[in-house]
Write a protein that holds these residues in place. Structure first.
Motif, mmCIF file in Angstrom:
data_model
loop_
_atom_site.group_PDB
_atom_site.id
_atom_site.type_symbol
_atom_site.label_atom_id
_atom_site.label_comp_id
_atom_site.label_asym_id
_atom_site.label_seq_id
_atom_site.Cartn_x
_atom_site.Cartn_y
_atom_site.Cartn_z
ATOM 1 N N GLN A 166 28.072 23.433 35.645
ATOM 2 C CA GLN A 166 27.180 22.284 35.484
ATOM 3 C C GLN A 166 25.779 22.757 35.112
ATOM 4 O O GLN A 166 25.355 23.853 35.508
ATOM 5 N N THR A 167 25.079 21.946 34.346
ATOM 6 C CA THR A 167 23.692 22.211 33.976
ATOM 7 C C THR A 167 22.847 21.050 34.480
ATOM 8 O O THR A 167 23.193 19.894 34.256
ATOM 9 N N VAL A 168 21.748 21.379 35.159
ATOM 10 C CA VAL A 168 20.911 20.348 35.769
ATOM 11 C C VAL A 168 19.475 20.480 35.283
ATOM 12 O O VAL A 168 18.909 21.578 35.269
ATOM 13 N N THR A 215 27.338 19.402 28.734
ATOM 14 C CA THR A 215 26.384 18.293 28.733
ATOM 15 C C THR A 215 25.566 18.321 30.023
ATOM 16 O O THR A 215 26.131 18.298 31.114
ATOM 17 N N PRO A 216 24.245 18.369 29.929
ATOM 18 C CA PRO A 216 23.441 18.496 31.146
ATOM 19 C C PRO A 216 23.336 17.190 31.921
ATOM 20 O O PRO A 216 23.402 16.091 31.358
ATOM 21 N N LEU A 217 23.171 17.321 33.237
ATOM 22 C CA LEU A 217 22.784 16.200 34.078
ATOM 23 C C LEU A 217 21.267 16.147 34.082
ATOM 24 O O LEU A 217 20.608 17.131 34.426
ATOM 25 N N VAL A 218 20.700 15.026 33.707
ATOM 26 C CA VAL A 218 19.256 14.875 33.619
ATOM 27 C C VAL A 218 18.835 13.691 34.471
ATOM 28 O O VAL A 218 19.369 12.582 34.306
ATOM 29 N N GLY A 219 17.883 13.910 35.386
ATOM 30 C CA GLY A 219 17.419 12.793 36.196
ATOM 31 C C GLY A 219 16.621 13.239 37.386
ATOM 32 O O GLY A 219 16.431 14.437 37.641
ATOM 33 N N SER A 220 16.142 12.265 38.136
ATOM 34 C CA SER A 220 15.402 12.540 39.362
ATOM 35 C C SER A 220 16.289 13.293 40.347
ATOM 36 O O SER A 220 17.518 13.314 40.214
ATOM 37 N N ALA A 221 15.657 13.882 41.339
ATOM 38 C CA ALA A 221 16.420 14.625 42.335
ATOM 39 C C ALA A 221 17.433 13.724 43.032
ATOM 40 O O ALA A 221 18.564 14.150 43.315
ATOM 41 N N GLU A 222 17.056 12.469 43.301
ATOM 42 C CA GLU A 222 17.985 11.532 43.933
ATOM 43 C C GLU A 222 19.188 11.275 43.026
ATOM 44 O O GLU A 222 20.337 11.248 43.486
ATOM 45 N N ARG A 223 18.926 11.101 41.749
ATOM 46 C CA ARG A 223 20.011 10.856 40.804
ATOM 47 C C ARG A 223 20.937 12.069 40.698
ATOM 48 O O ARG A 223 22.169 11.926 40.646
ATOM 49 N N ILE A 224 20.359 13.259 40.658
ATOM 50 C CA ILE A 224 21.171 14.482 40.570
ATOM 51 C C ILE A 224 22.028 14.641 41.821
ATOM 52 O O ILE A 224 23.226 14.962 41.740
ATOM 53 N N ALA A 225 21.437 14.429 42.991
ATOM 54 C CA ALA A 225 22.210 14.542 44.234
ATOM 55 C C ALA A 225 23.365 13.547 44.237
ATOM 56 O O ALA A 225 24.501 13.895 44.601
ATOM 57 N N ASP A 226 23.084 12.295 43.821
ATOM 58 C CA ASP A 226 24.148 11.288 43.745
ATOM 59 C C ASP A 226 25.272 11.755 42.821
ATOM 60 O O ASP A 226 26.461 11.604 43.142
ATOM 61 N N GLU A 227 24.891 12.315 41.680
ATOM 62 C CA GLU A 227 25.885 12.700 40.683
ATOM 63 C C GLU A 227 26.730 13.875 41.166
ATOM 64 O O GLU A 227 27.955 13.901 40.981
ATOM 65 N N LEU A 228 26.112 14.868 41.782
ATOM 66 C CA LEU A 228 26.873 16.021 42.276
ATOM 67 C C LEU A 228 27.861 15.598 43.361
ATOM 68 O O LEU A 228 29.019 16.040 43.374
#
Length: 464
Positions: free
Chosen positions: A281-283, A368-381
């Motif tokens: 994953q890429t963040v 494809t990278p995950l792009v977003g706020s820390a809250e959004r990234i945590a939700d996605e992971l």
């Protein structure tokens, strides 16, 4: 309550790793890869963020499929120059206590007797914090570098790997009994010779009559990583791997791969939870979605499309320099990374083109990278672990080291608040941290090669 996520930094002892072109960003420090201080500082940063480990990729050839020569790879620093990752590990281990080290080594070009000693040495020096990413290679240039005309067919390489594993298991698990080392100064006996066995191996590829040169290390066999998602690769992983690295695709496709690997393992007599699956994953994150998006747009300015195609050409076994942007690409029968070709066909359709490929390589890679706020990234992971069954992630670097510093500062605390990430390291070896035991379990393939039975029999099929 979500399960605790495993996190590794995914990197390589080189300038350009996965996200091609990022080394040209003014804040990127990957050109310092020859500076040991760069790597020891890196290790301290990851341990401060409670990362489980750093996972080192490696290649022993050059990317010369694109255009039929390595010129573009050299220009763009596409995994060349590249140094030996194993030599970084003792220094990084010396400045950390818990960080683990997964290191890639290509068994097709490594003599197993000497390789077994090198891994035992690293396991001793890290106090049991080392793992081996088992690869069979996919570059013809690597085979030519050791005097061969080209590499074996894809499935034949896995047949070689099965025998290779059998041999190193014998060396690691059988040659020295657990109580062989006495360290008795009064009697002047360091080890009991009766408990140190000569391994007799007769196989199609290897003939070995020797004792292992290293005394038993904390884990004996390093934690075993593997990254094959082809049909043959999944069979190999089910027999040998403890941690399997898969590439990101749609969630249903990843879940199907995870379920298939674990089903193969259970069919072979192992337990489903004997294997942890890590997703590449890429963040790119920030305090807000806008901040993260701005950072992403900034990074995109440094992407090298040519370098991205050079990397893809080698891993897919296709010379993209021969095709116009919209010309349908013929995949044929590739001997490179078969699972990559299969994944690309699923993503872009059976008639994919160079343009379609470039559209997917938003940041210089097919990830494809995950792009977003820390809250959004945590939700996605967390969503990925729940939807697919993966146990964690190998996070590839973008602009180093800020990509990991951002993740540690912003995302880790949120994952901890949500119960999805540890607040402190557990003691023990890497295998103990991951699975609760220091040695491979009796359900693992290696268990049948333990002392003393395997040291006495000699057969002609490599199963002595």
């Amino acid at each position: 309550m979500p399960k605790e996520i495993v996190l590794n930094a995914f990197d390589m002892n080189c300038v350009g790793h996965i996200q091609q072109g990022m080394w040209t960003h003014p804040r990127d420090q990957s050109t310092r890869y020859t500076d040991l201080q760069y790597w020891t500082d890196y290790a301290r940063t990851l341990e401060a963020g409670l990362f489980d480990g750093i996972f080192f990729a490696d290649v022993v050839g050059v990317y010369d499929v694109y255009g039929g020569n390595p010129d573009a790879a050299i220009r763009g620093a596409v995994q060349v120059p590249v140094n030996d990752p194993t030599l970084l590990i003792p220094a990084m281990a010396a400045v950390t206590r818990h960080l683990s080290f997964g290191v890639t080594s290509n068994l097709s070009v490594e003599q197993p007797y000497l390789f077994a000693r090198r891994m035992s040495t690293l396991d001793h020096l890290t106090r049991g914090r080392v793992g081996w990413n088992i690869v069979t290679g996919y570059l013809d240039s690597a085979s030519r570098a050791i005097g061969l005309t080209g590499q074996m067919a894809h499935d034949d390489r896995y047949d070689l790997a099965d025998e290779y594993m059998e041999l190193v298991y014998k060396l690691w698990e059988c040659s020295w009994q657990d109580d062989a080392v006495l360290r008795d100064k009064a009697q002047r006996i360091y080890a009991d010779a009766a408990k140190v066995h000569v391994i007799h191996h007769r196989g199609k590829q290897y003939r070995v009559d020797a004792m292992h040169l290293s005394e038993p290390s904390p884990q004996r066999t390093p934690v075993l990583y593997q990254a094959g998602s082809s049909t043959r690769g999944k069979q190999f992983a089910a027999a040998h791997a403890e941690c399997v690295f898969v590439n990101g695709q749609a969630k249903p496709a990843v879940k199907a791969i995870v379920d298939d690997i674990r089903a193969h393992a259970v069919a072979g007599g192992r337990r489903a939870d004997d294997i942890k699956v890590l997703l590449g994953q890429t963040v790119i994150t920030g305090r807000t979605d806008r901040e993260a998006q701005d950072k992403y747009e900034d990074y995109r300015r440094y992407v090298s499309s040519e370098a991205a195609l050079v990397h893809a050409a080698a891993s897919l076994g296709i010379d993209f320099a021969r095709y116009d942007l919209d010309e349908p690409i013929e995949t044929g029968k590739s001997q490179a990374i078969v699972s990559n070709v299969e994944a690309m066909t699923r993503a872009a359709g059976p008639q994919w083109t160079k343009r379609k490929l470039l559209e997917q390589m938003q940041l210089g890679s097919r990830q494809t990278p995950l792009v977003g706020s820390a809250e959004r990234i945590a939700d996605e992971l967390i969503a990925w672990t729940e939807a697919t069954g993966v146990d964690g992630f190998n996070l590839s670097r973008t602009v180093a080291p800020e990509c990991f510093e951002d993740f540690i500062e912003l995302v880790v605390p949120i994952l901890q608040e949500r119960g999805a990430y540890k607040r402190a390291y557990r003691d023990g070896t890497l295998r103990e941290k991951l699975f609760g035991h220091a040695r491979l379990p009796v359900t693992h393939t290696a268990a049948r090669f333990r002392a003393p039975a395997c040291a006495t029999a000699v057969t002609d099929d490599g199963r002595g």
